[in-house]
Design a protein around this motif. Structure first.
Motif, short mmCIF file in Angstrom:
data_model
loop_
_atom_site.label_atom_id
_atom_site.label_comp_id
_atom_site.label_asym_id
_atom_site.label_seq_id
_atom_site.Cartn_x
_atom_site.Cartn_y
_atom_site.Cartn_z
N TYR A 49 8.39 -1.01 -0.70
CA TYR A 49 7.35 -0.85 -1.72
C TYR A 49 5.97 -1.19 -1.16
CZ TYR A 49 4.54 -1.78 -5.86
OH TYR A 49 3.53 -1.79 -6.79
N VAL A 50 5.89 -2.26 -0.38
CA VAL A 50 4.62 -2.65 0.22
C VAL A 50 4.12 -1.54 1.15
CG1 VAL A 50 3.52 -4.26 1.85
CG2 VAL A 50 4.96 -5.14 0.00
N GLN A 51 4.99 -1.02 1.99
CA GLN A 51 4.60 0.04 2.92
C GLN A 51 4.08 1.27 2.16
OE1 GLN A 51 4.30 0.23 6.18
NE2 GLN A 51 5.13 -1.78 6.63
N GLU A 52 4.72 1.61 1.06
CA GLU A 52 4.35 2.80 0.28
C GLU A 52 3.06 2.60 -0.51
OE1 GLU A 52 7.78 3.45 -2.14
OE2 GLU A 52 9.04 3.95 -0.42
N ASN A 53 2.71 1.36 -0.81
CA ASN A 53 1.57 1.08 -1.68
C ASN A 53 0.54 0.16 -1.05
OD1 ASN A 53 2.51 2.36 -4.34
ND2 ASN A 53 4.28 1.16 -3.67
N LEU A 54 0.43 0.20 0.24
CA LEU A 54 -0.44 -0.72 0.97
C LEU A 54 -1.90 -0.63 0.54
CD1 LEU A 54 0.02 -2.92 3.03
CD2 LEU A 54 -0.39 -1.26 4.83
N ALA A 55 -2.36 0.54 0.18
CA ALA A 55 -3.76 0.70 -0.22
C ALA A 55 -4.00 0.28 -1.66
CB ALA A 55 -4.21 2.15 -0.03
#
Length: 109
Positions: free
Chosen positions: A21-27
């Protein structure tokens, strides 16, 4: 399998969901409460488990990934301005980005 091993594997699986989830929503906005909910832990338990298994706090992990993304953007897309890189990397402002970047890499962006 012992119950301790099962718990450890289940914890790893829950954390894997959060890491993806973090990787997909880093921005975007990434908070401890949302991450804990995704892992089905209280935020306090999540913080302890995350730190123990990942080796850094959730906030430090997110900051490090954002800084690594920003450094990559600065290197591969020199036409992007510092403000644009800061926003694309999930920082709340260019000043926060500059401060964190300088602290991590020893030089301003």
């Amino acid at each position: 399998m012992k119950s301790r091993e099962v718990s450890r594997e289940e914890y790893r699986a829950r954390l894997a969901r959060v890491l993806a989830y973090v990787q997909e929503n880093l921005a975007g906005e990434l908070g401890l409460e949302e991450a804990a909910a995704r892992a089905c832990f209280s935020k306090f338990h999540f913080h302890r488990i995350f730190t123990a298994l990942v080796g850094e706090s959730f906030a430090d992990y997110v900051r490090r990934l954002r800084l690594e993304r920003a450094a990559s953007l600065l290197e591969t897309r020199p036409a992007m301005g510092v403000t644009e890189v800061a926003m694309a990397s999930g920082f709340s402002s260019p000043s926060v980005f500059s401060r964190d970047f300088s602290a991590r890499f020893g030089a301003p962006p």
